[in-house]
Scaffold this active site. Structure first.
Site, PDB file in Angstrom:
ATOM      1  N   CYS A   1      -0.477   1.810   3.848  1.00  0.00           N
ATOM      2  CA  CYS A   1       0.357   2.630   4.732  1.00  0.00           C
ATOM      3  C   CYS A   1       1.412   1.798   5.460  1.00  0.00           C
ATOM      4  CB  CYS A   1      -0.524   3.366   5.727  1.00  0.00           C
ATOM      5  SG  CYS A   1      -1.805   2.329   6.472  1.00  0.00           S
TER       6      CYS A   1
ATOM      7  N   HIS B   1      -0.037   4.478  13.329  1.00  0.00           N
ATOM      8  CA  HIS B   1       0.404   3.119  13.666  1.00  0.00           C
ATOM      9  C   HIS B   1       1.784   3.217  14.328  1.00  0.00           C
ATOM     10  CE1 HIS B   1      -2.700   1.697  10.970  1.00  0.00           C
ATOM     11  NE2 HIS B   1      -2.079   2.116   9.883  1.00  0.00           N
TER      12      HIS B   1
HETATM   13  N1  LIG Z   1      -7.464   5.552   5.267  1.00  0.00           N
HETATM   14  C1  LIG Z   1      -6.219   5.163   5.305  1.00  0.00           C
HETATM   15  O1  LIG Z   1      -5.527   5.373   6.301  1.00  0.00           O
HETATM   16  C2  LIG Z   1      -5.594   4.469   4.140  1.00  0.00           C
HETATM   17  C3  LIG Z   1      -4.195   4.383   4.114  1.00  0.00           C
HETATM   18  C4  LIG Z   1      -3.583   3.785   2.997  1.00  0.00           C
HETATM   19  C5  LIG Z   1      -4.352   3.260   1.975  1.00  0.00           C
HETATM   20  N2  LIG Z   1      -5.724   3.335   2.058  1.00  0.00           N
HETATM   21  C6  LIG Z   1      -6.488   2.772   0.941  1.00  0.00           C
HETATM   22  O2  LIG Z   1      -6.989   3.842   0.144  1.00  0.00           O
HETATM   23  C7  LIG Z   1      -8.250   3.469  -0.448  1.00  0.00           C
HETATM   24  C8  LIG Z   1      -9.295   4.484  -0.036  1.00  0.00           C
HETATM   25  O3  LIG Z   1      -9.421   4.476   1.375  1.00  0.00           O
HETATM   26  P1  LIG Z   1      -9.997   5.721   2.165  1.00  0.00           P
HETATM   27  O4  LIG Z   1      -9.619   5.499   3.592  1.00  0.00           O
HETATM   28  O5  LIG Z   1      -9.618   7.001   1.519  1.00  0.00           O
HETATM   29  O6  LIG Z   1     -11.558   5.481   2.010  1.00  0.00           O
HETATM   30  P2  LIG Z   1     -12.741   6.505   2.345  1.00  0.00           P
HETATM   31  O7  LIG Z   1     -13.907   5.682   2.688  1.00  0.00           O
HETATM   32  O8  LIG Z   1     -12.274   7.551   3.301  1.00  0.00           O
HETATM   33  O9  LIG Z   1     -12.990   7.241   0.963  1.00  0.00           O
HETATM   34  C9  LIG Z   1     -13.524   6.603  -0.151  1.00  0.00           C
HETATM   35  C10 LIG Z   1     -14.353   7.604  -0.936  1.00  0.00           C
HETATM   36  O10 LIG Z   1     -14.831   6.944  -2.121  1.00  0.00           O
HETATM   37  C11 LIG Z   1     -16.198   7.268  -2.283  1.00  0.00           C
HETATM   38  N3  LIG Z   1     -16.878   6.254  -3.114  1.00  0.00           N
HETATM   39  C12 LIG Z   1     -17.494   5.112  -2.730  1.00  0.00           C
HETATM   40  N4  LIG Z   1     -17.984   4.445  -3.790  1.00  0.00           N
HETATM   41  C13 LIG Z   1     -17.677   5.190  -4.875  1.00  0.00           C
HETATM   42  C14 LIG Z   1     -17.903   5.022  -6.268  1.00  0.00           C
HETATM   43  N5  LIG Z   1     -18.538   3.969  -6.753  1.00  0.00           N
HETATM   44  N6  LIG Z   1     -17.456   5.989  -7.105  1.00  0.00           N
HETATM   45  C15 LIG Z   1     -16.798   7.069  -6.632  1.00  0.00           C
HETATM   46  N7  LIG Z   1     -16.550   7.262  -5.325  1.00  0.00           N
HETATM   47  C16 LIG Z   1     -16.979   6.333  -4.458  1.00  0.00           C
HETATM   48  C17 LIG Z   1     -16.730   7.386  -0.877  1.00  0.00           C
HETATM   49  O11 LIG Z   1     -17.936   8.133  -0.837  1.00  0.00           O
HETATM   50  C18 LIG Z   1     -15.576   8.094  -0.158  1.00  0.00           C
HETATM   51  O12 LIG Z   1     -15.669   9.502  -0.250  1.00  0.00           O
HETATM   52  C19 LIG Z   1      -8.511   2.027   0.041  1.00  0.00           C
HETATM   53  O13 LIG Z   1      -7.959   1.136  -0.908  1.00  0.00           O
HETATM   54  C20 LIG Z   1      -7.708   1.957   1.328  1.00  0.00           C
HETATM   55  O14 LIG Z   1      -7.382   0.645   1.696  1.00  0.00           O
HETATM   56  C21 LIG Z   1      -6.357   3.945   3.094  1.00  0.00           C
END
Ligand SMILES: NC(=O)c1ccc[n+]([C@@H]2O[C@H](COP(=O)([O-])OP(=O)(O)OC[C@H]3O[C@@H](n4cnc5c(N)ncnc54)[C@H](O)[C@@H]3O)[C@@H](O)[C@H]2O)c1
Length: 344
Positions: free
Chosen positions: A142, A222
């Site tokens: 982000c 942010h």
């Molecule tokens: N949250 C944010 O603000 C944000 C912003 C930009 C980028 N990101 C990136 O996006 C990615 C995901 O982040 P998020 O915040 O959505 O995470 P999150 O924890 O909210 O979601 C991840 C999901 O993946 C699932 N999961 C875990 N292990 C798994 C597996 N082996 N197989 C299938 N599903 C599985 C979890 O149960 C969960 O539902 C990361 O790389 C993060 O750095 C996050």
């Protein structure tokens, strides 16, 4: 029209938004979402009639025991997909990519993974063309997305010398604030530069950018403060015109009552944006100041939303659905309600 079949692995903060956004695209079909959970979060996917898959047969069994109807496992989802967007937590996606590679499947990872996992890092307004036809890319995080988006606009206008930014980072995602948020403190990152500056250079190595960061006790968004050395003396109007070329950078004004991140969040909710999401960088127009050849400005980044349009564009670039960045960006913007004229 033949639709590209898109799968989403990891139905969390980012994955559920990507799935909803894919559903809105005329040239894409959501073939399934995959996860390991069996609580309310995945029940929402069922309620939306999304086909649900489990990571493997063990998780499938657990889901079945909890009355979650599944269509199969990740291996089966891979077979029916043209491309998969991996939105699992940091470092897990890196373990999944061997499966995708073995199946010859195109894939996208998110900003929690390292650049090296795909060898290409994506930000639509900067380097869409370089992702055309690749097997994989990483949509940068982000903060990095906002940095690349805004600095690309200055660069394209021939104004960007070097950029130095201070990032006030939200402590945790809102839905997890009961777990590991911070309270009554500010937590500076020990390392200077923080990782976001170098990360922006994985998209565009020509950017002279350095960042420092501090974690703050709120969850809404942010806030970035930037100090840019311009290549020449410029007027405020010239700088605003440059930022205005980014269709995903929207101006906000103190004079309009948008004086803090909670008021901007309320604006998104009032616009009926899904989850109150803000896909744009919201940059304070009336605060922005040019002093000779130095530029000062601040903006807000909705960490949960800004990468969603980028991910949709990355799908079009990898699959070759659109060869021109502006066509993909236009389609994505229209589908998500991102308007050239700004928020109101
Ligand atoms: N949250 C944010 O603000 C944000 C912003 C930009 C980028 N990101 C990136 O996006 C990615 C995901 O982040 P998020 O915040 O959505 O995470 P999150 O924890 O909210 O979601 C991840 C999901 O993946 C699932 N999961 C875990 N292990 C798994 C597996 N082996 N197989 C299938 N599903 C599985 C979890 O149960 C969960 O539902 C990361 O790389 C993060 O750095 C996050």
């Amino acid at each position: 029209m033949k639709k590209i079949k898109v799968a989403v692995n990891g139905y969390g903060v980012i994955g559920k938004r990507v799935a909803d956004a894919v559903q809105l695209q005329e040239d894409m079909e959501l073939v399934g979402v995959c996860d390991v959970i069996f609580d309310w979060r995945i029940k929402i996917a069922l309620r939306k009639n999304y086909p649900v898959y489990a990571f493997d047969i063990n998780f499938q069994k657990q889901m079945m025991e909890n009355n979650i109807t599944t269509e199969g496992t990740l291996a089966e989802l891979i077979k029916i997909s043209d491309i998969i967007v991996d939105c699992t937590p940091k470092k897990i996606a890196a373990q999944n990519i061997e499966l995708y590679k073995k199946a010859g499947l195109k894939f996208i990872v998110q900003g929690g993974e390292k650049h090296e996992t795909t060898g290409h890092s994506f930000s639509a307004e900067n380097n869409y063309a370089t992702a055309l036809g690749l097997q994989s890319t990483r949509v940068v995080s982000c903060n990095t997305t906002s940095i690349v988006r805004t600095l690309t606009a200055l660069k394209n206008a021939g104004l960007l010398g070097k950029a130095r930014g201070t990032l006030l980072r939200r402590a945790v995602d809102p839905w997890e604030s009961h777990l590991n948020g911070i309270m009554n403190t500010l937590v500076p990152e020990q390392d200077i530069p923080s990782h976001q500056g170098p990360d922006a250079q994985t998209v565009d190595p020509s950017l002279d950018v350095l960042t420092v960061a501090v974690k703050v006790p709120e969850t809404l968004s942010h806030l970035h403060y930037w100090n840019v050395q311009l290549t020449k003396k410029a007027t405020k109007e010239e700088v605003l015109a440059a930022f205005g070329t980014s269709s995903r950078t929207a101006f906000i004004d103190y004079a309009d009552g948008l004086t803090a991140n909670n008021t901007v969040k309320e604006l998104m909710l009032s616009l009926n944006r899904p989850y109150g999401d803000m896909y744009e960088v919201a940059l304070w127009q009336d605060m922005l100041k040019v002093v000779g050849d130095e530029l000062f400005y601040a903006y807000l980044v909705d960490n949960q939303a800004i990468v969603i349009p980028e991910t949709i564009d990355a799908i079009r670039a990898l699959t070759g659905l659109e060869t021109k960045a502006e066509n993909s960006i236009r389609k994505t913007n229209e589908s998500l309600g991102i308007r050239r004229e700004g928020f109101i």
